[in-house]
Write an enzyme that holds these catalytic residues in place. Structure first.
Site, PDB file in Angstrom:
ATOM      1  N   SER A 121      -7.651 -20.231   0.911  1.00  0.00           N
ATOM      2  CA  SER A 121      -6.924 -19.288   0.208  1.00  0.00           C
ATOM      3  C   SER A 121      -8.226 -18.739  -1.371  1.00  0.00           C
ATOM      4  O   SER A 121      -7.397 -17.328  -1.578  1.00  0.00           O
ATOM      5  CB  SER A 121      -5.779 -19.286   0.204  1.00  0.00           C
ATOM      6  OG  SER A 121      -5.434 -20.388  -0.959  1.00  0.00           O
ATOM      7  N   HIS A 141      -8.443 -16.634   7.369  1.00  0.00           N
ATOM      8  CA  HIS A 141      -7.333 -16.828   6.448  1.00  0.00           C
ATOM      9  C   HIS A 141      -6.132 -16.524   6.396  1.00  0.00           C
ATOM     10  O   HIS A 141      -5.934 -15.654   7.735  1.00  0.00           O
ATOM     11  CB  HIS A 141      -7.649 -16.036   5.061  1.00  0.00           C
ATOM     12  CG  HIS A 141      -6.329 -16.541   3.825  1.00  0.00           C
ATOM     13  ND1 HIS A 141      -6.514 -15.583   2.456  1.00  0.00           N
ATOM     14  CD2 HIS A 141      -5.712 -17.789   4.358  1.00  0.00           C
ATOM     15  CE1 HIS A 141      -5.455 -16.164   2.531  1.00  0.00           C
ATOM     16  NE2 HIS A 141      -4.936 -17.381   2.838  1.00  0.00           N
ATOM     17  N   GLU A 188      -6.815 -12.860   8.013  1.00  0.00           N
ATOM     18  CA  GLU A 188      -8.182 -12.541   6.881  1.00  0.00           C
ATOM     19  C   GLU A 188      -9.220 -12.817   7.350  1.00  0.00           C
ATOM     20  O   GLU A 188      -9.544 -14.032   7.196  1.00  0.00           O
ATOM     21  CB  GLU A 188      -6.928 -12.312   5.712  1.00  0.00           C
ATOM     22  CG  GLU A 188      -8.038 -11.392   4.735  1.00  0.00           C
ATOM     23  CD  GLU A 188      -7.543 -11.821   3.363  1.00  0.00           C
ATOM     24  OE1 GLU A 188      -7.218 -13.039   2.917  1.00  0.00           O
ATOM     25  OE2 GLU A 188      -7.431 -10.630   2.637  1.00  0.00           O
ATOM     26  N   ASN A 196      -4.983 -12.075  -1.320  1.00  0.00           N
ATOM     27  CA  ASN A 196      -4.033 -12.952  -2.648  1.00  0.00           C
ATOM     28  C   ASN A 196      -4.540 -12.359  -3.926  1.00  0.00           C
ATOM     29  O   ASN A 196      -4.040 -12.486  -4.867  1.00  0.00           O
ATOM     30  CB  ASN A 196      -4.854 -14.261  -2.501  1.00  0.00           C
ATOM     31  CG  ASN A 196      -4.246 -15.253  -2.028  1.00  0.00           C
ATOM     32  OD1 ASN A 196      -2.755 -15.127  -1.698  1.00  0.00           O
ATOM     33  ND2 ASN A 196      -4.066 -16.244  -1.518  1.00  0.00           N
TER      34      ASN A 196
HETATM   35  N1  3HC Z   1       7.125 -21.932  13.925  1.00  0.00           N
HETATM   36  C1  3HC Z   1       7.638 -20.733  15.176  1.00  0.00           C
HETATM   37  N2  3HC Z   1       8.822 -20.129  14.984  1.00  0.00           N
HETATM   38  C2  3HC Z   1       8.836 -20.039  13.402  1.00  0.00           C
HETATM   39  C3  3HC Z   1       8.420 -20.599  12.452  1.00  0.00           C
HETATM   40  C4  3HC Z   1       7.695 -21.253  12.398  1.00  0.00           C
HETATM   41  N3  3HC Z   1       7.048 -22.121  11.493  1.00  0.00           N
HETATM   42  N4  3HC Z   1       8.979 -20.468  10.991  1.00  0.00           N
HETATM   43  C5  3HC Z   1       9.727 -19.011  11.255  1.00  0.00           C
HETATM   44  N5  3HC Z   1       9.910 -18.727  12.692  1.00  0.00           N
HETATM   45  C6  3HC Z   1      10.437 -18.407  13.760  1.00  0.00           C
HETATM   46  C7  3HC Z   1      12.197 -17.894  14.076  1.00  0.00           C
HETATM   47  O1  3HC Z   1      12.707 -18.840  14.786  1.00  0.00           O
HETATM   48  C8  3HC Z   1      12.088 -16.681  13.494  1.00  0.00           C
HETATM   49  O2  3HC Z   1      12.388 -16.429  15.314  1.00  0.00           O
HETATM   50  P1  3HC Z   1      12.940 -15.174  15.523  1.00  0.00           P
HETATM   51  O3  3HC Z   1      12.306 -13.705  15.036  1.00  0.00           O
HETATM   52  O4  3HC Z   1      12.292 -15.056  16.604  1.00  0.00           O
HETATM   53  O5  3HC Z   1      14.281 -15.061  15.393  1.00  0.00           O
HETATM   54  C9  3HC Z   1      11.689 -16.108  12.557  1.00  0.00           C
HETATM   55  O6  3HC Z   1      10.474 -16.247  12.318  1.00  0.00           O
HETATM   56  C10 3HC Z   1      12.278 -16.005  11.650  1.00  0.00           C
HETATM   57  O7  3HC Z   1      12.623 -16.821  10.902  1.00  0.00           O
HETATM   58  P2  3HC Z   1      14.283 -17.262  10.617  1.00  0.00           P
HETATM   59  O8  3HC Z   1      15.133 -16.445  11.363  1.00  0.00           O
HETATM   60  O9  3HC Z   1      14.158 -18.794  10.346  1.00  0.00           O
HETATM   61  O10 3HC Z   1      14.015 -16.882   8.847  1.00  0.00           O
HETATM   62  P3  3HC Z   1      13.468 -15.372   8.271  1.00  0.00           P
HETATM   63  O11 3HC Z   1      13.884 -14.456   9.392  1.00  0.00           O
HETATM   64  O12 3HC Z   1      14.220 -16.086   6.570  1.00  0.00           O
HETATM   65  O13 3HC Z   1      11.947 -15.586   8.265  1.00  0.00           O
HETATM   66  C11 3HC Z   1      10.176 -15.648   7.216  1.00  0.00           C
HETATM   67  C12 3HC Z   1      11.459 -16.329   7.680  1.00  0.00           C
HETATM   68  C13 3HC Z   1       9.498 -15.995   8.783  1.00  0.00           C
HETATM   69  C14 3HC Z   1       9.017 -16.973   6.431  1.00  0.00           C
HETATM   70  C15 3HC Z   1      10.376 -15.095   6.547  1.00  0.00           C
HETATM   71  O14 3HC Z   1      10.571 -14.728   5.204  1.00  0.00           O
HETATM   72  C16 3HC Z   1       8.557 -13.974   5.873  1.00  0.00           C
HETATM   73  O15 3HC Z   1       8.294 -13.201   7.036  1.00  0.00           O
HETATM   74  N6  3HC Z   1       8.347 -14.295   4.761  1.00  0.00           N
HETATM   75  C17 3HC Z   1       6.749 -14.079   4.417  1.00  0.00           C
HETATM   76  C18 3HC Z   1       6.394 -15.314   4.880  1.00  0.00           C
HETATM   77  C19 3HC Z   1       4.592 -14.540   4.076  1.00  0.00           C
HETATM   78  O16 3HC Z   1       4.614 -13.572   3.508  1.00  0.00           O
HETATM   79  N7  3HC Z   1       3.741 -15.311   4.344  1.00  0.00           N
HETATM   80  C20 3HC Z   1       3.119 -15.502   4.071  1.00  0.00           C
HETATM   81  C21 3HC Z   1       2.062 -16.443   2.119  1.00  0.00           C
HETATM   82  S1  3HC Z   1       0.768 -16.420   1.718  1.00  0.00           S
HETATM   83  C22 3HC Z   1      -0.140 -17.582   2.719  1.00  0.00           C
HETATM   84  O17 3HC Z   1       0.301 -17.468   3.794  1.00  0.00           O
HETATM   85  C23 3HC Z   1      -1.606 -17.551   1.829  1.00  0.00           C
HETATM   86  C24 3HC Z   1      -2.276 -18.171   1.461  1.00  0.00           C
HETATM   87  O18 3HC Z   1      -3.513 -18.181   0.575  1.00  0.00           O
HETATM   88  C25 3HC Z   1      -0.816 -18.281   0.072  1.00  0.00           C
END
Ligand code: 3HC
Length: 286
Positions: free
Chosen positions: A122, A143, A155, A193
């Site tokens: 990242s 990424h 990415e 990022n």
């Molecule tokens: N595997 C499979 N499915 C998953 C999962 C996993 N690990 N985690 C969540 N899900 C699914 C759930 O089953 C649910 O499915 P549905 O839409 O069919 O109901 C869906 O994803 C949403 O999950 P939840 O209902 O449990 O919870 P939320 O609605 O609160 O969503 C989240 C959780 C998807 C994490 C949401 O809050 C989100 O999109 N957050 C932002 C995440 C983000 O920005 N990520 C990027 C981080 S930066 C990065 O990774 C880069 C690095 O370089 C820093």
């Protein structure tokens, strides 16, 4: 597609590595999952199974797909054996240049000549990692975003010497996984990022300066800007140490004070409050 990726090795079974293995296996591409210890590999496989079960429960996949996915993942504790014969190696080991150096040096010696190398880093320069190998034209950044089975973006980071052919193969492979590839060039923080971390850092400054509580900062961004989670909950989810490392890469890379990490972020990392993974960050997870 000129070269089709028929098998992949994923190095590292942590949060990102097990998610990457999950999406390849679910799309019927066999995976060699490489870990350093059996207990880490067992943990990775248990997480993949739990997340596949979650998808079965939501009727996104059927039980046969889940079973086929699990059966198509082979665990290796020997890196050199695990990378032999695959078409694509994706490295998802910790963001530490020394660890990445030793991994890529070994992979370069052991992998077949045709194999494409991708790092899920990242923050570390793809050009710098590519230069550790004898095939910088076949080296690229892939990424992924957490949670990998859910987030649509890959990415794709082109290093200075990444060939057009390598880019095309990785772009098409990302589409086969159901992801949307977006090409960017190798600069500190890439695009994701470079944009995300200053926002998280400003949210930490808002708390540090007493403008609002973490809960209220997050509420503003969730309700006012429709972010799925606020920046401080997201920082906890990513890991405060990871956020700090990436900000330092931006700060060092651009020599621009606008990327200076907030002293509160540094203090929390010093205290071992790293977010979800340690049970405490801006929120408590006990
Ligand atoms: N595997 C499979 N499915 C998953 C999962 C996993 N690990 N985690 C969540 N899900 C699914 C759930 O089953 C649910 O499915 P549905 O839409 O069919 O109901 C869906 O994803 C949403 O999950 P939840 O209902 O449990 O919870 P939320 O609605 O609160 O969503 C989240 C959780 C998807 C994490 C949401 O809050 C989100 O999109 N957050 C932002 C995440 C983000 O920005 N990520 C990027 C981080 S930066 C990065 O990774 C880069 C690095 O370089 C820093």
């Amino acid at each position: 597609m000129s070269v089709q990726i028929k098998s992949v090795a994923v190095i590292g079974g942590g949060t990102m590595g097990n998610g990457i293995a999950h999406v390849f296996a679910m799309n019927r591409i066999p995976v060699n999952l490489i870990e350093t210890k059996q207990e880490f590999a067992d943990r990775a496989m248990a997480t993949i199974e739990k997340n596949l079960d979650r998808m079965v429960a939501k009727e996104k996949i059927d039980v046969e797909t889940k079973d086929a996915a699990l059966n198509s993942i082979s665990v290796f504790l020997d890196l050199r054996k695990g990378v032999k014969g695959v078409d694509l190696v994706i490295e998802a080991v910790p963001e530490n240049l020394d660890i990445k150096k030793s991994v890529w040096t070994a992979v370069d010696e052991a992998a077949d000549a045709h194999t494409i190398f991708a790092s899920n880093t990242s923050s570390i320069s793809i050009t710098k990692l590519a230069a550790l190998t004898k095939r910088p034209d076949k080296f690229i950044g892939m990424h992924f975003f957490n949670p990998v089975p859910v987030m649509k973006l890959v990415e794709i980071v082109n290093g200075l010497d990444t060939s057009e052919e390598t880019y095309k193969v990785v772009e098409e492979t990302s589409r086969l996984l159901g992801k949307t590839p977006v090409p960017v060039n190798d600069m500190p923080g890439f695009v994701s990022n470079r944009v995300l971390m200053p926002m998280i850092n400003e949210a930490v400054f808002a708390v540090y300066e007493g403008v609002a509580t973490p809960e209220n900062v997050d509420q503003v961004m969730m309700l006012g800007m429709a972010h799925p989670m606020g920046p401080l909950r997201l920082a906890d989810f990513i890991g405060l140490d990871v956020c700090l490392d990436i900000l330092n890469v931006l700060y060092d890379g651009f020599k621009d004070p606008k990327y200076r990490p907030c002293p509160l972020l540094i203090k929390m990392v010093d205290a071992g409050k790293l977010g979800n993974k340690t049970g405490e960050g801006f929120y408590s997870y006990s």
